[in-house]
Motif scaffolding. Structure first.
Motif: not given
Lengths: 349, 349
Positions: B286-297
């Motif tokens: 739903s986010i339209r802002a240009p973001l880089t999100l990280a999900v790491m183990g």
């Protein structure tokens, strides 16, 4: 044309040297948290699907020993993924582990790499120098040009290995960014004849990860670059293998296995195409014969649009029709469709 | 550089003419089998995700009327997919349906196309000439060179439309084969300035379908070809939209929305990355802002490898750490991780 590379042996698998591009995946969880019997069964399933090698993270000595036990029985070669502690690499080579991946960004001083090489030479294991844009050696981590920094890191290791006369090495240069992955691999490929393991690292969940991986690998494989591939996804190993095989097939580097043509379904569809595909997916993935199978939603377009398929099935009102070369072969209830389709595919093979 | 094309208006959307490449999907089931209220709600959700247009199959008059009712209220333009019966196209244009797709392989005689054009001119609807390799007009269906046959079919329609002075047209040339889709679109793109709708037809289930679509679209978009795209999968419309947006993002034709970097997990991982990604997927989409999100183990590689992300989360033993620019922002229980991550992402926006 594929880039000519030196062949590097990982157990029974040869990477590079004109051999088919191999497909690998990685085990997703700590080995000490699961039953080794289950892991061994999964390895057999992955091998049947078409995985040529499976890599395991080795964060501690216990993992090295568990991997060693698996390696003795595995139908396909196994690789150890080592970060930080070179002694774990040494321990893995007490067992028939076929390949050791080290990361030049965190393996440490040169003498540690020398120790690893000395033992690899003794045991016949090969190495992968796995450069990762997010964990580059100190001095390269802050370079603006990520691709150039990855190439420098790989070249530094290559020079060390050449000085030591060790050539059983596969290189990889991975970033989570498509462009820098492609740029780095193109540049490094032009500088040596070592085989390349290609992939996008931390590519993401299934859909975005597969898009990035397909784009990057499509470009590189199109240039003839890439001797072994791994599609790195936050998804099941089976999905990574399936994705890798599909990328090779779509790039015309593999012709075995099933090409599925299936319609997305629309308002004309009377047949639950998605459910049917799920029911037959394991069977379809087990086929190595080069077949095109069609699964279509409606009889209006289905048999016509899929007339080039070796065999197809389509909904037609409350029944399903199995067809071959555009001709009706058999008419069945939806409930009996999966079994009948399987039967006809087996007849064909 | 993108190929310069004429802009064609479909309701509030302009296809071509230098406007951003739009993303479309298609409704998957008969309209008379579901509640229109539910379909209308799905259309709003698809619009929020980033779908610019949704197409519906119109196999009969009742479907035309139901589509007409939806079109009056839809937040995005709707298109009608017409095969065989030109009268259904006419009926759709009694309503604010923005675009009519006809298939030259089955629409029939020239006078029928003239009727459709006459009404489109009156109502302001645009057309798509949707050529499909599997349902080419008689005389072209058996040509050996599939790409050339598709181009011929499109050119014949183009000549007719130009004779009639009607230019509000988008063309598509689709095959279930990557190479012939790419070849046909390249050849046709060189011959005219009409905008192109690109895609691989009947591409298959999620993984193989996405691989074929990404390869074909990646090549065409890389050449600057393609004004609107549809990823045709035997999967949910939401998956098609997500895939389309990701392809555009990976081809650098879009920069809004979230780029997810997530690790595939391995033996170092203490955090269920896949489950976490599922929990936050609707929010992230739903986010339209240009973001880089990280999900790491794991904390060993996570924060370092994702230091370029705007925000990230990683497992660290029995806790999760939310980090920003490589620095720890917050430490939370796994159960509280999704809510805390969402909160921090919202703070960032």
């Amino acid at each position: 044309m594929r880039r000519p590379t030196r062949g590097v042996r990982a157990g029974r698998l040869i990477i590079g040297g004109g051999f088919p591009v191999s497909v690998q995946t990685m085990w997703k969880s700590p080995l000490n948290a699961v039953s080794l019997v289950d892991v061994a069964a999964s390895l057999r399933d992955l091998a049947t699907m078409g995985s040529d090698l499976v890599r395991f993270s080795v964060p501690d000595e216990q993992s090295a020993e568990l991997l060693g036990r698996l390696a003795s029985e595995s139908p396909i070669p196994l690789a150890a993924d080592i970060h930080f502690d070179y002694r774990l690499a040494l321990r893995c080579m007490d067992f028939p582990v076929a390949k050791i991946r080290i990361n030049p960004g965190n393996i440490g001083e040169e003498w540690k790499v020398r120790e690893v090489i000395a033992k690899a030479r003794d045991t016949g294991a090969c190495l992968r120098i796995g450069v990762n844009a997010g964990s580059l050696p100190a001095g390269l981590a802050d370079e603006q040009d990520q691709a150039a920094a990855m190439v420098k890191a790989a070249e530094t290791e290559m020079e060390l290995l050449e000085r030591l006369g060790f050539h059983e090495v596969v290189f990889s240069l991975k970033s989570s960014d498509v462009e820098s992955t492609v740029d780095a691999n193109r540049a490094f490929a032009a500088r040596c004849d070592y085989p390349l393991h290609i992939g996008v690292t931390e590519a993401g969940p299934l859909i975005p990860g597969l898009v990035k991986s397909t784009l990057a690998m499509g470009r590189l494989l199109g240039d003839g670059i890439g001797d072994t591939i791994r599609v790195s996804l936050s998804a099941r190993p089976e999905d990574e293998v399936l994705a890798g095989l599909e990328i090779l097939r779509a790039c015309r580097l593999r012709s075995d296995g099933v090409n599925v043509i299936s319609c997305p379904t629309c308002g004309r569809s009377s047949f639950d195409v998605r459910k049917f595909l799920e029911e037959v997916s394991v069977f379809i993935q087990s086929i190595r014969a080069p077949l095109t199978l069609a699964v279509m939603g409606c009889v209006v377009n289905g048999p016509g649009e899929a007339k080039k398929a070796d065999l197809g099935i389509t909904g037609a009102g409350k029944m399903a029709i199995i067809f071959k070369g555009g001709q009706v072969l058999r008419r069945v209830n939806f409930e009996a469709a999966a079994a009948a389709f399987r039967e006809e595919v087996e007849n064909l093979i």
